[in-house]
Design an enzyme around this catalytic site. Sequence first.
Site, PDB file in Angstrom:
ATOM      1  CG  HIS A 111     109.921  54.167  66.687  1.00 60.05           C
ATOM      2  ND1 HIS A 111     109.350  55.377  66.418  1.00 60.05           N
ATOM      3  CD2 HIS A 111     110.391  53.704  65.501  1.00 60.05           C
ATOM      4  CE1 HIS A 111     109.466  55.641  65.122  1.00 60.05           C
ATOM      5  NE2 HIS A 111     110.092  54.637  64.551  1.00 60.05           N
ATOM      6  CE1 TYR A 163     136.525  48.634  57.144  1.00 59.13           C
ATOM      7  CE2 TYR A 163     137.110  47.282  55.246  1.00 59.13           C
ATOM      8  CZ  TYR A 163     137.428  48.270  56.162  1.00 59.13           C
ATOM      9  OH  TYR A 163     138.644  48.897  56.090  1.00 59.13           O
ATOM     10  CB  ALA A 164     130.848  41.323  58.000  1.00 58.78           C
ATOM     11  CG  ASN A 165     131.031  45.511  61.612  1.00 59.71           C
ATOM     12  OD1 ASN A 165     131.162  44.623  62.432  1.00 59.71           O
ATOM     13  ND2 ASN A 165     132.060  46.049  60.963  1.00 59.71           N
TER      14      ASN A 165
END
EC number: 5.4.99.62
Length: 130
Positions: free
Chosen positions: A20, A119-121
């Site tokens: 978690h 920025y594809a993170n």
Amino acid sequence: MKKQGILHRDLAALIASLGHGDLVVVADSGLPVPPGVPCIDLAVTKGVPSFLPVLEAILSEMVVENATVAEELKPNEQIIEALAGRLKPVQLHFINHESLKTCCRQARAVIRTGEWTPYANILLYAGVAF
């Protein structure tokens, strides 16, 4: 041998070991991986594999309680809509790209894709299944 789900042994082991609050980063091909953070490098060529199919595979096996992307991704409405749809009911949060890179220092691993979109993170924080 597994016949379904994530077949990549390191990626499957990572997801199985999450607790978690643990952080996993799914990244484009250009995101710098901080020293000491393991990188599961899936990139083969430009765009292969792309960001969304890798994310979908991870989401099919990982309980996610929080997800964050860079504010700089907002102009790419197509990706934002795709992310929001795939993450439901988890709400997508936004921080600036420099802050996102700082958060990566706490990641259990960075999953590097062949994605060529700036920025594809995404930061995925593990939830619990109960």
